[in-house]
Design an enzyme around this catalytic site. Structure first.
Site, PDB file in Angstrom:
ATOM      1  N   ASN A  20       1.359   3.474  -3.004  1.00 39.82           N
ATOM      2  CA  ASN A  20       1.876   3.800  -4.195  1.00 39.82           C
ATOM      3  C   ASN A  20       1.089   5.358  -4.611  1.00 39.82           C
ATOM      4  O   ASN A  20       1.770   6.163  -5.030  1.00 39.82           O
ATOM      5  CB  ASN A  20       1.300   2.945  -5.222  1.00 39.82           C
ATOM      6  CG  ASN A  20       1.855   1.548  -5.351  1.00 39.82           C
ATOM      7  OD1 ASN A  20       2.980   1.402  -4.437  1.00 39.82           O
ATOM      8  ND2 ASN A  20       1.374   0.590  -5.895  1.00 39.82           N
ATOM      9  N   GLU A  62     -12.208  -4.907  -3.747  1.00 37.51           N
ATOM     10  CA  GLU A  62     -12.890  -3.476  -3.622  1.00 37.51           C
ATOM     11  C   GLU A  62     -12.291  -2.605  -4.464  1.00 37.51           C
ATOM     12  O   GLU A  62     -12.570  -1.360  -4.745  1.00 37.51           O
ATOM     13  CB  GLU A  62     -12.747  -3.045  -2.106  1.00 37.51           C
ATOM     14  CG  GLU A  62     -13.738  -4.028  -1.402  1.00 37.51           C
ATOM     15  CD  GLU A  62     -13.219  -5.366  -1.232  1.00 37.51           C
ATOM     16  OE1 GLU A  62     -12.012  -5.708  -0.992  1.00 37.51           O
ATOM     17  OE2 GLU A  62     -14.150  -6.185  -0.951  1.00 37.51           O
ATOM     18  N   ASN A  63     -11.182  -2.937  -5.089  1.00 37.62           N
ATOM     19  CA  ASN A  63     -10.402  -1.917  -5.828  1.00 37.62           C
ATOM     20  C   ASN A  63     -11.126  -1.361  -7.323  1.00 37.62           C
ATOM     21  O   ASN A  63     -10.481  -0.457  -7.966  1.00 37.62           O
ATOM     22  CB  ASN A  63      -8.858  -2.163  -6.269  1.00 37.62           C
ATOM     23  CG  ASN A  63      -7.939  -2.076  -5.047  1.00 37.62           C
ATOM     24  OD1 ASN A  63      -7.018  -3.072  -4.854  1.00 37.62           O
ATOM     25  ND2 ASN A  63      -8.188  -1.168  -4.079  1.00 37.62           N
ATOM     26  N   TRP A 100       2.678   7.990  -2.687  1.00 36.35           N
ATOM     27  CA  TRP A 100       4.264   8.160  -3.105  1.00 36.35           C
ATOM     28  C   TRP A 100       3.951   9.036  -4.309  1.00 36.35           C
ATOM     29  O   TRP A 100       5.165   9.980  -4.415  1.00 36.35           O
ATOM     30  CB  TRP A 100       4.739   6.637  -3.252  1.00 36.35           C
ATOM     31  CG  TRP A 100       6.197   6.822  -3.640  1.00 36.35           C
ATOM     32  CD1 TRP A 100       7.291   6.591  -2.844  1.00 36.35           C
ATOM     33  CD2 TRP A 100       6.691   6.870  -5.200  1.00 36.35           C
ATOM     34  NE1 TRP A 100       8.457   6.651  -3.807  1.00 36.35           N
ATOM     35  CE2 TRP A 100       7.956   6.803  -4.810  1.00 36.35           C
ATOM     36  CE3 TRP A 100       5.910   7.053  -6.242  1.00 36.35           C
ATOM     37  CZ2 TRP A 100       8.874   6.862  -6.144  1.00 36.35           C
ATOM     38  CZ3 TRP A 100       7.005   7.343  -7.434  1.00 36.35           C
ATOM     39  CH2 TRP A 100       8.231   7.235  -7.119  1.00 36.35           C
ATOM     40  N   ARG A 102       2.240  -4.881   6.152  1.00 28.28           N
ATOM     41  CA  ARG A 102       1.359  -3.960   5.427  1.00 28.28           C
ATOM     42  C   ARG A 102       2.434  -2.327   5.377  1.00 28.28           C
ATOM     43  O   ARG A 102       2.617  -1.830   6.477  1.00 28.28           O
ATOM     44  CB  ARG A 102       0.158  -3.640   5.933  1.00 28.28           C
ATOM     45  CG  ARG A 102      -0.532  -2.442   5.119  1.00 28.28           C
ATOM     46  CD  ARG A 102      -2.069  -2.198   5.436  1.00 28.28           C
ATOM     47  NE  ARG A 102      -2.946  -1.411   4.617  1.00 28.28           N
ATOM     48  CZ  ARG A 102      -4.022  -1.460   4.298  1.00 28.28           C
ATOM     49  NH1 ARG A 102      -4.760  -2.478   4.748  1.00 28.28           N
ATOM     50  NH2 ARG A 102      -4.262  -0.488   3.331  1.00 28.28           N
ATOM     51  N   ARG A 160      -4.681  -2.074   9.116  1.00 30.09           N
ATOM     52  CA  ARG A 160      -5.790  -2.918   8.522  1.00 30.09           C
ATOM     53  C   ARG A 160      -5.582  -3.971   7.561  1.00 30.09           C
ATOM     54  O   ARG A 160      -4.502  -3.749   6.918  1.00 30.09           O
ATOM     55  CB  ARG A 160      -7.125  -2.011   8.262  1.00 30.09           C
ATOM     56  CG  ARG A 160      -6.633  -0.977   7.007  1.00 30.09           C
ATOM     57  CD  ARG A 160      -7.871  -0.261   6.788  1.00 30.09           C
ATOM     58  NE  ARG A 160      -7.922   0.695   5.459  1.00 30.09           N
ATOM     59  CZ  ARG A 160      -7.884   1.989   5.837  1.00 30.09           C
ATOM     60  NH1 ARG A 160      -7.959   2.603   6.832  1.00 30.09           N
ATOM     61  NH2 ARG A 160      -7.322   2.700   4.803  1.00 30.09           N
ATOM     62  N   ILE A 161      -6.487  -4.859   7.530  1.00 30.27           N
ATOM     63  CA  ILE A 161      -6.237  -6.124   6.787  1.00 30.27           C
ATOM     64  C   ILE A 161      -6.952  -5.764   5.481  1.00 30.27           C
ATOM     65  O   ILE A 161      -6.491  -6.572   4.445  1.00 30.27           O
ATOM     66  CB  ILE A 161      -6.796  -7.170   7.360  1.00 30.27           C
ATOM     67  CG1 ILE A 161      -6.187  -7.357   8.816  1.00 30.27           C
ATOM     68  CG2 ILE A 161      -6.657  -8.269   6.622  1.00 30.27           C
ATOM     69  CD1 ILE A 161      -4.899  -7.541   8.893  1.00 30.27           C
ATOM     70  N   SER A 162      -7.902  -4.905   5.334  1.00 36.02           N
ATOM     71  CA  SER A 162      -8.645  -4.671   3.946  1.00 36.02           C
ATOM     72  C   SER A 162      -9.029  -5.982   3.438  1.00 36.02           C
ATOM     73  O   SER A 162      -8.795  -5.956   1.950  1.00 36.02           O
ATOM     74  CB  SER A 162      -7.609  -3.739   3.009  1.00 36.02           C
ATOM     75  OG  SER A 162      -7.299  -2.608   3.729  1.00 36.02           O
ATOM     76  N   ASP A 180       0.995  -1.312  -0.050  1.00 35.39           N
ATOM     77  CA  ASP A 180       0.073   0.000  -0.093  1.00 35.39           C
ATOM     78  C   ASP A 180       0.972   1.149   0.130  1.00 35.39           C
ATOM     79  O   ASP A 180       1.880   1.203   0.461  1.00 35.39           O
ATOM     80  CB  ASP A 180      -0.919   0.124   1.186  1.00 35.39           C
ATOM     81  CG  ASP A 180      -1.972   0.933   1.035  1.00 35.39           C
ATOM     82  OD1 ASP A 180      -2.364   1.339   0.104  1.00 35.39           O
ATOM     83  OD2 ASP A 180      -2.562   1.466   2.201  1.00 35.39           O
TER      84      ASP A 180
HETATM   85  C1  IPE Z   1      -5.257  -2.720   0.027  1.00 36.72           C
HETATM   86  O1  IPE Z   1      -4.949  -1.431  -0.302  1.00 36.72           O
HETATM   87  C2  IPE Z   1      -5.332  -3.702  -1.365  1.00 36.72           C
HETATM   88  C3  IPE Z   1      -4.174  -3.559  -2.153  1.00 36.72           C
HETATM   89  C4  IPE Z   1      -2.794  -3.112  -1.583  1.00 36.72           C
HETATM   90  C5  IPE Z   1      -4.112  -4.355  -3.110  1.00 36.72           C
HETATM   91  P1  IPE Z   1      -6.187  -0.216  -0.367  1.00 36.72           P
HETATM   92  O2  IPE Z   1      -5.566   0.950  -0.556  1.00 36.72           O
HETATM   93  O3  IPE Z   1      -7.172  -0.654  -1.426  1.00 36.72           O
HETATM   94  O4  IPE Z   1      -6.792  -0.451   1.101  1.00 36.72           O
HETATM   95  P2  IPE Z   1      -7.662   0.643   1.703  1.00 36.72           P
HETATM   96  O5  IPE Z   1      -8.838   1.138   0.903  1.00 36.72           O
HETATM   97  O6  IPE Z   1      -6.888   1.527   2.216  1.00 36.72           O
HETATM   98  O7  IPE Z   1      -8.239  -0.305   3.062  1.00 36.72           O
HETATM   99  C1  IPE Z   2      -1.611   0.016  -3.244  1.00 40.60           C
HETATM  100  O1  IPE Z   2      -1.354   1.546  -3.301  1.00 40.60           O
HETATM  101  C2  IPE Z   2      -1.896  -0.485  -4.584  1.00 40.60           C
HETATM  102  C3  IPE Z   2      -3.184  -0.939  -5.034  1.00 40.60           C
HETATM  103  C4  IPE Z   2      -4.247  -0.700  -4.196  1.00 40.60           C
HETATM  104  C5  IPE Z   2      -3.463  -1.276  -6.188  1.00 40.60           C
HETATM  105  P1  IPE Z   2      -2.725   2.479  -3.282  1.00 40.60           P
HETATM  106  O2  IPE Z   2      -2.918   2.843  -4.735  1.00 40.60           O
HETATM  107  O3  IPE Z   2      -3.664   2.292  -2.641  1.00 40.60           O
HETATM  108  O4  IPE Z   2      -1.998   3.888  -2.726  1.00 40.60           O
HETATM  109  P2  IPE Z   2      -2.524   4.885  -1.632  1.00 40.60           P
HETATM  110  O5  IPE Z   2      -3.020   4.160  -0.403  1.00 40.60           O
HETATM  111  O6  IPE Z   2      -3.583   5.423  -2.452  1.00 40.60           O
HETATM  112  O7  IPE Z   2      -1.078   5.704  -1.200  1.00 40.60           O
HETATM  113 MG    MG Z   3      -4.059   2.474  -0.465  1.00 41.59          MG
END
Ligand code: IPE
Ligand code: IPE
Ligand code: MG
Length: 234
Positions: free
Chosen positions: A12, A57-58, A15, A176, A182-184, A10
């Site tokens: 990206n 959920e993404n 960053w 994480r 959290r475990i998400s 998590d």
């Molecule tokens: C968890 O990250 C899923 C992945 C890293 C693929 P999220 O960014 O989607 O989680 P939440 O929304 O902060 O819980």
């Molecule tokens: C994790 O990074 C990658 C995926 C969930 C695919 P995020 O895209 O969730 O990065 P933040 O949490 O918004 O910084």
């Molecule tokens: Mg994230």
């Protein structure tokens, strides 16, 4: 050493934001980080690494971010398979793959076949994965394998072979990155006794030194599994 390390990659997006760049730059940077971490784990004798790449959920993200994540996944598969074979990396992908387009599904299937005999380390990528989906799917698969049998007598052992990670030991260590604790909806069933390590480091900055820090933290844990002391470090 943990036998199995699971990682929620998590941070990206943040960053990239810190650098005034679009979120996709963060995903690209994060993807580049994967190889070094896998190589490092393989060198240390960690047998399994499981990465959360895309959660069920993404899909709620903007369409252009979702499609650039899909393109990145395809690019990664196309680019890395040769080196995975050279480096003894077996690739597996878990999750509900039916929602991916046919080309991506084919790439995933081919990559799994092409790396199937590699034994140095197993890299499992969780894509369109959700821990709750995994459990419900296991019940469905169990029922399909036992038509007419009632679920009233169902045991944990009955379900285990139908879960996504049936071939791997349960994760010993969950990492994480990105500052959230959290475990998400990651490996809910399999992480029943995992040690949970949360770090503020954003995934594109998660270096092999950061990995060593997590492993040192893990080595200091007493894992009791509900019983009495059993030291991790020997
Ligand atoms: C968890 O990250 C899923 C992945 C890293 C693929 P999220 O960014 O989607 O989680 P939440 O929304 O902060 O819980
Ligand atoms: C994790 O990074 C990658 C995926 C969930 C695919 P995020 O895209 O969730 O990065 P933040 O949490 O918004 O910084
Ligand atoms: Mg994230």
């Amino acid at each position: 050493m943990p036998r199995h390390v699971a990682i929620i990659m998590d941070g990206n997006g943040r960053w990239a934001k810190q650098r005034g760049l679009p979120r996709t730059f963060g995903h690209n940077s994060g993807a580049r980080q994967v190889r070094a971490i896998i190589e490092h784990c393989a060198d240390l004798g960690v047998g399994h690494v499981t990465l959360f790449a895309f959660s069920s959920e993404n899909w709620k993200r903007p369409a252009d971010e979702v499609s650039s994540l899909m393109s990145l996944f395809m690019l990664y598969l196309e680019k890395e398979i040769r080196d995975m074979n050279l480096n003894g990396v077996r690739l597996k992908v878990v999750g509900d793959l039916s929602r991916f387009d046919a080309r991506l599904q084919k790439l995933i299937a081919d990559a799994q076949i092409q790396t199937a005999s590699n034994t140095r380390i197993t890299l499992t990528v969780a894509a369109n994965y959700g821990g709750r989906w995994d459990m419900v799917e296991a019940v469905r698969l169990w029922q399909a394998a036992h038509p007419g049998q009632s679920a009233l007598a169902l045991t944990e052992e009955d379900l285990t072979p139908h879960l996504s990670m049936a071939d791997a030991p349960d994760p010993d260590l969950l990492i994480r990155t990105g500052g959230e604790s959290r475990i998400s909806n990651f490996l809910l069933w399999q992480m029943a006794y995992a040690e949970l390590y949360f770090t503020d480091v954003l995934w594109p900055d998660f270096s092999t030194q950061e990995m060593d820090r997590a492993l040192a933290w893990y080595a200091d844990k007493d894992r009791r599994f509900g019983a009495v002391t059993q030291r991790v470090a020997s």
